[in-house]
Design an enzyme around this catalytic site. Structure first.
Site, mmCIF file in Angstrom:
data_model
loop_
_atom_site.group_PDB
_atom_site.id
_atom_site.type_symbol
_atom_site.label_atom_id
_atom_site.label_comp_id
_atom_site.label_asym_id
_atom_site.label_seq_id
_atom_site.Cartn_x
_atom_site.Cartn_y
_atom_site.Cartn_z
ATOM 1 N N ASN A 1 0.852 -1.190 0.000
ATOM 2 C CA ASN A 1 0.000 0.000 0.000
ATOM 3 C C ASN A 1 0.893 1.247 0.000
ATOM 4 O O ASN A 1 1.690 1.449 0.909
ATOM 5 C CB ASN A 1 -0.901 -0.051 1.247
ATOM 6 C CG ASN A 1 -1.818 1.143 1.340
ATOM 7 O OD1 ASN A 1 -1.382 2.275 1.133
ATOM 8 N ND2 ASN A 1 -3.077 0.923 1.666
ATOM 9 N N HIS B 1 0.922 6.215 1.866
ATOM 10 C CA HIS B 1 1.674 7.158 2.701
ATOM 11 C C HIS B 1 2.846 7.815 1.991
ATOM 12 O O HIS B 1 3.414 8.780 2.507
ATOM 13 C CB HIS B 1 2.064 6.509 4.025
ATOM 14 C CG HIS B 1 0.833 6.207 4.836
ATOM 15 N ND1 HIS B 1 -0.192 7.109 4.947
ATOM 16 C CD2 HIS B 1 0.440 5.103 5.498
ATOM 17 C CE1 HIS B 1 -1.171 6.575 5.661
ATOM 18 N NE2 HIS B 1 -0.807 5.351 5.999
ATOM 19 N N HIS C 1 -5.767 3.508 -1.493
ATOM 20 C CA HIS C 1 -7.091 3.862 -0.987
ATOM 21 C C HIS C 1 -7.397 5.283 -1.460
ATOM 22 O O HIS C 1 -6.750 6.229 -1.022
ATOM 23 C CB HIS C 1 -7.078 3.785 0.548
ATOM 24 C CG HIS C 1 -8.419 4.026 1.179
ATOM 25 N ND1 HIS C 1 -8.617 3.925 2.540
ATOM 26 C CD2 HIS C 1 -9.626 4.362 0.649
ATOM 27 C CE1 HIS C 1 -9.896 4.194 2.807
ATOM 28 N NE2 HIS C 1 -10.517 4.469 1.686
ATOM 29 N N ARG D 1 -9.489 8.053 -0.942
ATOM 30 C CA ARG D 1 -10.455 8.475 0.082
ATOM 31 C C ARG D 1 -11.294 9.629 -0.430
ATOM 32 O O ARG D 1 -10.851 10.416 -1.269
ATOM 33 C CB ARG D 1 -9.727 8.902 1.356
ATOM 34 C CG ARG D 1 -8.991 7.761 2.039
ATOM 35 C CD ARG D 1 -8.427 8.215 3.371
ATOM 36 N NE ARG D 1 -9.471 8.338 4.360
ATOM 37 C CZ ARG D 1 -9.693 7.456 5.327
ATOM 38 N NH1 ARG D 1 -8.930 6.399 5.466
ATOM 39 N NH2 ARG D 1 -10.670 7.656 6.178
ATOM 40 N N ARG E 1 -7.094 12.797 0.896
ATOM 41 C CA ARG E 1 -5.991 13.249 1.764
ATOM 42 C C ARG E 1 -4.629 12.732 1.316
ATOM 43 O O ARG E 1 -3.617 13.300 1.633
ATOM 44 C CB ARG E 1 -6.256 12.858 3.217
ATOM 45 C CG ARG E 1 -6.207 11.377 3.482
ATOM 46 C CD ARG E 1 -6.291 11.073 4.950
ATOM 47 N NE ARG E 1 -7.628 11.283 5.493
ATOM 48 C CZ ARG E 1 -8.065 10.694 6.612
ATOM 49 N NH1 ARG E 1 -7.257 9.927 7.312
ATOM 50 N NH2 ARG E 1 -9.292 10.893 7.035
ATOM 51 N N GLU F 1 -8.804 0.301 -2.812
ATOM 52 C CA GLU F 1 -9.666 0.301 -1.621
ATOM 53 C C GLU F 1 -10.579 1.505 -1.743
ATOM 54 O O GLU F 1 -10.110 2.612 -2.013
ATOM 55 C CB GLU F 1 -8.832 0.457 -0.353
ATOM 56 C CG GLU F 1 -7.871 -0.671 -0.105
ATOM 57 C CD GLU F 1 -6.983 -0.374 1.100
ATOM 58 O OE1 GLU F 1 -7.111 0.701 1.705
ATOM 59 O OE2 GLU F 1 -6.156 -1.224 1.409
ATOM 60 N N THR G 1 -8.465 3.625 8.498
ATOM 61 C CA THR G 1 -9.679 2.799 8.528
ATOM 62 C C THR G 1 -9.771 2.082 9.880
ATOM 63 O O THR G 1 -8.893 1.304 10.231
ATOM 64 C CB THR G 1 -9.642 1.771 7.374
ATOM 65 O OG1 THR G 1 -9.215 2.444 6.198
ATOM 66 C CG2 THR G 1 -10.995 1.159 7.139
ATOM 67 N N GLU H 1 -10.961 -9.451 2.982
ATOM 68 C CA GLU H 1 -9.704 -9.041 3.600
ATOM 69 C C GLU H 1 -9.992 -8.891 5.087
ATOM 70 O O GLU H 1 -10.807 -8.051 5.494
ATOM 71 C CB GLU H 1 -9.180 -7.718 3.017
ATOM 72 C CG GLU H 1 -7.872 -7.321 3.712
ATOM 73 C CD GLU H 1 -7.147 -6.149 3.059
ATOM 74 O OE1 GLU H 1 -7.311 -5.922 1.849
ATOM 75 O OE2 GLU H 1 -6.403 -5.475 3.796
ATOM 76 N N HIS I 1 -3.815 -4.484 7.756
ATOM 77 C CA HIS I 1 -3.985 -3.304 8.604
ATOM 78 C C HIS I 1 -3.142 -3.414 9.875
ATOM 79 O O HIS I 1 -3.363 -4.301 10.681
ATOM 80 C CB HIS I 1 -5.452 -3.046 8.987
ATOM 81 C CG HIS I 1 -5.695 -1.588 9.223
ATOM 82 N ND1 HIS I 1 -5.267 -0.944 10.360
ATOM 83 C CD2 HIS I 1 -6.256 -0.643 8.440
ATOM 84 C CE1 HIS I 1 -5.568 0.335 10.265
ATOM 85 N NE2 HIS I 1 -6.162 0.554 9.110
#
Ligand code: PXP
Length: 239
Positions: A8, A11, A44, A46, A50, A71, A102, A152, A192
């Site tokens: 992922n 970030h 993801h 969003r 962000r 996601e 999340t 998941e 996660h």
């Protein structure tokens, strides 16, 4: 045998957005992750944008050579984006504006009727549909009922557990949920909060075929470089 790794790259975009620059680019991170052997790139998109932007998703669709896993919240606006971009996999996740990340799995039981429609639409264009759920038997059953291909499992509660009894209990919940999903014929992923220390016990759960990991890999990449950070995680996923 190795558990598959979805990296992922959200970030990387978080750092870019902090200063409104063009760098660091999550697309470059995705390439580095694939060069290091990652099996999938996860992002993801969003509602508040962000970190990942629509531009990232579009470019990733053209550049990712493995699988692209998007996601997203199960709403109409996101569904329209997914139907246009056509990622290989969509993972439906709950989303609250104020949350840091999340916080829980999707309440599939409560959203059963609306999810059925979303799953059908996405699958119709060839997208594999996964649902991010807490390791709760009835939620797993509901994923099957709404027609999801995969689940998941949310590993956040396991990762947050500090005491060993609590940790053992959460691992047991993950084991049972993974067995149940597999018995329904679904592909089982998890993720996660996983890091270089807590991932080992999850790797031991044979029904889990894929892990999606972001924060810990991006954090380690500061010190050892992105490819090396991914390679070190891949080494942890050998069974
Ligand atoms: N899987 C899902 C469904 C997520 O929402 C996230 C966070 O975006 C992850 C995996 C990756 O979590 P982490 O960044 O804590 O590794």
């Amino acid at each position: 045998m190795r558990v598959k790794l979805g990296v992922n790259v959200d970030h990387v975009a978080t750092i870019r957005q902090a200063r409104g620059t063009r760098y660091p680019d999550p697309v470059a991170a995705a390439m580095a992750a694939e060069n290091a052997g990652a099996d999938q790139i996860t992002v993801h998109l969003r509602e508040d944008r962000r970190h990942i932007q629509e531009r990232d998703l579009t470019v990733l669709r053209e550049t990712v050579q493995t699988h692209l896993n998007l996601e997203m919240a199960a709403n109409e606006a996101m569904q329209a984006i997914a139907l246009t971009v056509k990622p290989d996999v969509v993972t439906l996740v709950p989303e609250k504006r104020q949350e840091l990340t999340t916080e829980s799995g999707l309440n599939v039981i409560a959203m059963r009727n609306e999810l059925r429609g979303v799953v059908v639409q996405l699958r119709r264009v060839g997208i594999t549909v996964s649902i991010f759920v807490d390791p709760v038997g009835e939620q797993i059953d509901a994923c099957r009922e709404v027609g999801a291909d995969s689940v998941e499992l949310h590993t956040g509660t396991y990762c947050d557990a500090r005491r060993s009894v609590e940790r053992a209990r959460e691992l047991q919940r993950l084991r049972e949920a993974a067995k149940r999903a597999k018995a329904h014929g679904m592909y089982v992923a998890a993720g996660h909060g996983l890091d270089y220390r807590n991932v080992a016990d999850v790797v031991e759960i044979n029904e889990i075929e894929e892990l999606n990991i972001g924060h810990s890999i991006v954090a380690r990449a500061f010190f050892v470089g992105f490819e090396q950070a991914v390679r070190e995680m891949l080494a942890m996923l050998e069974r």
